[in-house]
Design an enzyme around this catalytic site. Structure first.
Site, PDB file in Angstrom:
ATOM      1  N   GLY A  28       0.770  -1.231   0.000  1.00 35.16           N
ATOM      2  CA  GLY A  28       0.000   0.000   0.000  1.00 35.16           C
ATOM      3  C   GLY A  28       0.802   1.283   0.000  1.00 35.16           C
ATOM      4  O   GLY A  28       0.278   2.343   0.335  1.00 35.16           O
ATOM      5  N   SER A  29       2.065   1.224  -0.412  1.00 32.93           N
ATOM      6  CA  SER A  29       2.862   2.457  -0.417  1.00 32.93           C
ATOM      7  C   SER A  29       2.307   3.468  -1.418  1.00 32.93           C
ATOM      8  O   SER A  29       2.272   4.669  -1.139  1.00 32.93           O
ATOM      9  CB  SER A  29       4.342   2.159  -0.689  1.00 32.93           C
ATOM     10  OG  SER A  29       4.503   1.523  -1.940  1.00 32.93           O
ATOM     11  N   LEU A  41      -4.239  -6.804  -7.674  1.00 31.93           N
ATOM     12  CA  LEU A  41      -3.804  -7.883  -8.557  1.00 31.93           C
ATOM     13  C   LEU A  41      -4.913  -8.686  -9.226  1.00 31.93           C
ATOM     14  O   LEU A  41      -4.623  -9.577 -10.009  1.00 31.93           O
ATOM     15  CB  LEU A  41      -2.885  -8.837  -7.770  1.00 31.93           C
ATOM     16  CG  LEU A  41      -1.630  -8.175  -7.192  1.00 31.93           C
ATOM     17  CD1 LEU A  41      -0.779  -9.205  -6.460  1.00 31.93           C
ATOM     18  CD2 LEU A  41      -0.825  -7.483  -8.270  1.00 31.93           C
ATOM     19  N   ASN A  46      -5.328   2.541 -13.487  1.00 35.72           N
ATOM     20  CA  ASN A  46      -4.362   1.559 -12.995  1.00 35.72           C
ATOM     21  C   ASN A  46      -2.948   2.045 -13.278  1.00 35.72           C
ATOM     22  O   ASN A  46      -2.722   2.853 -14.180  1.00 35.72           O
ATOM     23  CB  ASN A  46      -4.594   0.208 -13.689  1.00 35.72           C
ATOM     24  CG  ASN A  46      -3.725  -0.896 -13.112  1.00 35.72           C
ATOM     25  OD1 ASN A  46      -3.473  -0.948 -11.919  1.00 35.72           O
ATOM     26  ND2 ASN A  46      -3.274  -1.806 -13.967  1.00 35.72           N
ATOM     27  N   HIS A  66       0.948   0.350 -13.989  1.00 39.27           N
ATOM     28  CA  HIS A  66       1.662  -0.886 -14.304  1.00 39.27           C
ATOM     29  C   HIS A  66       3.163  -0.598 -14.289  1.00 39.27           C
ATOM     30  O   HIS A  66       3.599   0.427 -14.818  1.00 39.27           O
ATOM     31  CB  HIS A  66       1.235  -1.411 -15.681  1.00 39.27           C
ATOM     32  CG  HIS A  66       1.817  -2.744 -15.998  1.00 39.27           C
ATOM     33  ND1 HIS A  66       1.328  -3.906 -15.443  1.00 39.27           N
ATOM     34  CD2 HIS A  66       2.849  -3.101 -16.786  1.00 39.27           C
ATOM     35  CE1 HIS A  66       2.046  -4.919 -15.887  1.00 39.27           C
ATOM     36  NE2 HIS A  66       2.977  -4.463 -16.707  1.00 39.27           N
ATOM     37  N   ASP A 120      -4.154  -4.938 -18.680  1.00 35.94           N
ATOM     38  CA  ASP A 120      -3.139  -3.968 -19.121  1.00 35.94           C
ATOM     39  C   ASP A 120      -3.289  -3.484 -20.561  1.00 35.94           C
ATOM     40  O   ASP A 120      -2.323  -3.073 -21.186  1.00 35.94           O
ATOM     41  CB  ASP A 120      -1.728  -4.556 -18.928  1.00 35.94           C
ATOM     42  CG  ASP A 120      -1.464  -4.931 -17.487  1.00 35.94           C
ATOM     43  OD1 ASP A 120      -1.930  -4.210 -16.594  1.00 35.94           O
ATOM     44  OD2 ASP A 120      -0.790  -5.954 -17.244  1.00 35.94           O
TER      45      ASP A 120
END
Length: 190
Positions: free
Chosen positions: A13-14, A84, A101, A103, A144
């Site tokens: 969770g950074s 994920l 998102n 990636h 993606d």
């Protein structure tokens, strides 16, 4: 008018923490963290930051009733920050062009099912890439493959390891992800 954001995360969770801190005092309100792992450290981070967290399982996530959980927080946008699982089609339809998102590679390279975190960095190093980076993109029904919003690059040297590449990627994520989210939302047109 406040814009309510749900952050979905599966791990440390950074990035979620960075987003929450960056948006403090703005109209962008990360008002809930959704997590699919009951022991993920992101839950500790969200608690420390005073942001409620909701833990859910795959069965709940695959049901359209999951939208009720988002409605309870009046969510306008969803941000995936190290989440994920593949996003179900019903959720993509409910939030068209509103699921963002990040990636850890320069898509379309090193994307798709199973390509996340250290798997990506190992492949980048194994293939002798000279550069890598991050891609911030919208989510569609394929892993993606959503429209790219932003990319940032960094060099990969012959001495780099998957761990040093991961460190470079984290720096790019921290530097760019909150700002790109804010810009995308501010430019968003229905």
């Amino acid at each position: 008018m406040d814009i309510n954001i749900a952050i979905f995360a599966s791990g440390s969770g950074s990035n979620a923490e960075r987003i929450i801190k960056e948006f403090e005092g703005t109209l962008l309100k990360p008002c809930v963290v959704f997590c699919n792992k009951p022991n993920a450290f992101v839950l500790e981070r969200s608690k420390k930051l005073g942001v409620p967290a909701v833990v859910f399982n795959r069965e709940e996530f695959s049901s359209e009733n999951f939208l009720d959980k988002l409605s309870a927080f009046k969510i306008d946008f969803i941000v995936l920050a190290g989440f994920l699982w593949k996003v179900p089609e019903y959720l993509i339809k409910a939030y068209p062009n509103k699921i963002i998102n990040i990636h850890p590679a320069l898509l379309p390279k090193y994307g798709g099912k199973g390509m996340y975190g250290s798997h990506v960095h190992e492949a980048v190093v194994a293939n002798g890439e000279q550069e890598t980076g991050i891609t911030i993109h919208l989510v569609n029904e394929n892993y993606d493959e959503g429209r790219h919003i932003f990319q940032a690059k960094c060099p990969v040297t012959p001495n780099d390891t998957p761990e040093t590449v991961a460190s470079k990627i984290h720096e790019l994520e921290y530097e760019h992800f909150p700002a790109v989210i804010a810009q995308y939302i501010s430019d968003y047109k229905v």
